[in-house]
Design a protein around this motif. Sequence first.
Motif, PDB file in Angstrom:
ATOM      1  N   GLN A   1      -6.417  -5.355   7.197  1.00 12.83           N
ATOM      2  CA  GLN A   1      -7.397  -5.811   6.208  1.00 12.83           C
ATOM      3  C   GLN A   1      -7.573  -4.767   5.108  1.00 12.83           C
ATOM      4  O   GLN A   1      -7.767  -5.110   3.937  1.00 12.83           O
ATOM      5  N   SER A   2      -7.468  -3.495   5.474  1.00 11.50           N
ATOM      6  CA  SER A   2      -7.577  -2.426   4.479  1.00 11.50           C
ATOM      7  C   SER A   2      -6.405  -2.464   3.502  1.00 11.50           C
ATOM      8  O   SER A   2      -6.569  -2.211   2.305  1.00 11.50           O
ATOM      9  N   CYS A   3      -5.207  -2.784   4.015  1.00 14.33           N
ATOM     10  CA  CYS A   3      -4.045  -2.923   3.127  1.00 14.33           C
ATOM     11  C   CYS A   3      -4.258  -4.065   2.134  1.00 14.33           C
ATOM     12  O   CYS A   3      -3.905  -3.949   0.956  1.00 14.33           O
TER      13      CYS A   3
ATOM     14  N   TYR B   1      -6.865  -1.729   9.965  1.00 11.30           N
ATOM     15  CA  TYR B   1      -5.760  -1.304   9.102  1.00 11.30           C
ATOM     16  C   TYR B   1      -5.246  -2.398   8.174  1.00 11.30           C
ATOM     17  O   TYR B   1      -5.167  -2.206   6.955  1.00 11.30           O
TER      18      TYR B   1
ATOM     19  N   LEU C   1     -13.174  -1.415   7.938  1.00  4.46           N
ATOM     20  CA  LEU C   1     -12.148  -2.432   8.136  1.00  4.46           C
ATOM     21  C   LEU C   1     -10.992  -1.917   8.982  1.00  4.46           C
ATOM     22  O   LEU C   1     -10.625  -0.747   8.885  1.00  4.46           O
TER      23      LEU C   1
ATOM     24  N   ALA D   1     -15.733  -1.362   3.619  1.00  2.00           N
ATOM     25  CA  ALA D   1     -14.303  -1.082   3.463  1.00  2.00           C
ATOM     26  C   ALA D   1     -13.861   0.032   4.409  1.00  2.00           C
ATOM     27  O   ALA D   1     -12.751  -0.013   4.962  1.00  2.00           O
ATOM     28  N   ARG D   2     -14.715   1.039   4.601  1.00  2.00           N
ATOM     29  CA  ARG D   2     -14.364   2.128   5.529  1.00  2.00           C
ATOM     30  C   ARG D   2     -14.247   1.626   6.961  1.00  2.00           C
ATOM     31  O   ARG D   2     -13.498   2.185   7.755  1.00  2.00           O
TER      32      ARG D   2
ATOM     33  N   HIS E   1      -6.900  -2.938  -0.485  1.00  2.00           N
ATOM     34  CA  HIS E   1      -6.638  -1.714  -1.237  1.00  2.00           C
ATOM     35  C   HIS E   1      -6.274  -1.916  -2.706  1.00  2.00           C
ATOM     36  O   HIS E   1      -6.681  -1.107  -3.548  1.00  2.00           O
TER      37      HIS E   1
ATOM     38  N   LYS F   1      -5.998   4.781   9.595  1.00  2.45           N
ATOM     39  CA  LYS F   1      -6.323   3.752  10.583  1.00  2.45           C
ATOM     40  C   LYS F   1      -5.092   3.240  11.327  1.00  2.45           C
ATOM     41  O   LYS F   1      -5.216   2.344  12.165  1.00  2.45           O
TER      42      LYS F   1
ATOM     43  N   HIS G   1       0.824  -1.214   0.000  1.00  4.18           N
ATOM     44  CA  HIS G   1       0.000   0.000   0.000  1.00  4.18           C
ATOM     45  C   HIS G   1       0.857   1.262   0.000  1.00  4.18           C
ATOM     46  O   HIS G   1       0.610   2.202  -0.757  1.00  4.18           O
TER      47      HIS G   1
ATOM     48  N   LEU H   1      -9.110   5.222   3.738  1.00  2.00           N
ATOM     49  CA  LEU H   1      -9.337   3.783   3.830  1.00  2.00           C
ATOM     50  C   LEU H   1      -8.204   3.030   4.512  1.00  2.00           C
ATOM     51  O   LEU H   1      -8.404   1.910   4.976  1.00  2.00           O
ATOM     52  N   VAL H   2      -6.991   3.602   4.529  1.00  3.83           N
ATOM     53  CA  VAL H   2      -5.854   2.840   5.049  1.00  3.83           C
ATOM     54  C   VAL H   2      -5.031   3.640   6.059  1.00  3.83           C
ATOM     55  O   VAL H   2      -5.030   3.344   7.256  1.00  3.83           O
TER      56      VAL H   2
END
Length: 340
Positions: free
Chosen positions: A237-239, A235, A233, A230-231, A242, A325, A130, A321-322
Amino acid sequence: MGGFEEVPTGTCQEMCPAGELALRRRQGRLHALERGPPEQAVKEYSRPAAGKESPRPEELRPPPVLLATVRHLLSKASRRRPDVSVAEQCAFVTDRLRAVRLDLTVQRASGLPCAAVLERSLVYLLRAGHQLCGEPPARFDAHLHRAQAQECFAALRRAYRDDEEDSAAAAAAEPLFQALFLLFNLGTPDALWHILQLPHHIRASSELSTARAINLAYLERNFARFFRLARELPYLQSCALHPHMAGARRLALLTFSHGFSSRNCRYPLDRLAHLLATDSLKEAEALCQAQGLTILEGSVVFQKGSFKDSGPLNHRPSFLLVDGKWGETTLHEFTEGICS
């Protein structure tokens, strides 16, 4: 007569075997991140080749040493140096992690000791993927990086399957990493099939339940639910998710262009930016314009005849999103808090 090939057991207790360290010193090939004080060389990756002599036990590091090596690399990755770019630092760490995986493979390591090494490696690979996704290909090869993450996921899933005697201990981290696998392979039938074969107590975990819900929303083209989940999630899991965001946004705009196609229909740009979870109105506007959509007085005009394929997807880091977080922690602390 044929026989079983003897599996070597590593005896090297250092991060870099003595023979390799001496050779690289003579050749001046110690990386800037390895030079002292204190000098902390780490075994570099060497591709196996036909006819190449098999590694000797003193050239292989056993799983406890490999775990210590990965922890060292994550600690090294947490510290920025002005003389080493983030991309160069990533290239160094991913190369050394690849060598770690090769040592595990040669020794046929399995079970929880192997999983502990691979889990920490994946944390780094997902985070770095990411952080560097916006870099030009000359500095960061996203395809190679993704291939290495997939290789690491495959090895970790094998380690979980092999871990029969100590499965209760492994179960603490397995639901998270199985969820990361599904998110990283969003929308692929093979990944979903693999998840559905897992034991019920893992499938029913909160991590996998959320990952399956996101995967289903994506397959159903329910983009309002997809981006809302997605918002929410965490950190890591967001990576993992992404890399699919740029494609999901393009697909969402294509869906809206067909569903809301009308010369007189307008959709507020600020609402679209919120729905697609972009970092700014400017980013949402640029995304629409790249797909051939018209922006009039702060609103988007959806017309299916106007939509166009903008070519390669534009991947960039996301704060909403990432990055937003991440919180107040170091990479080492974060990793030790979630891994086996």
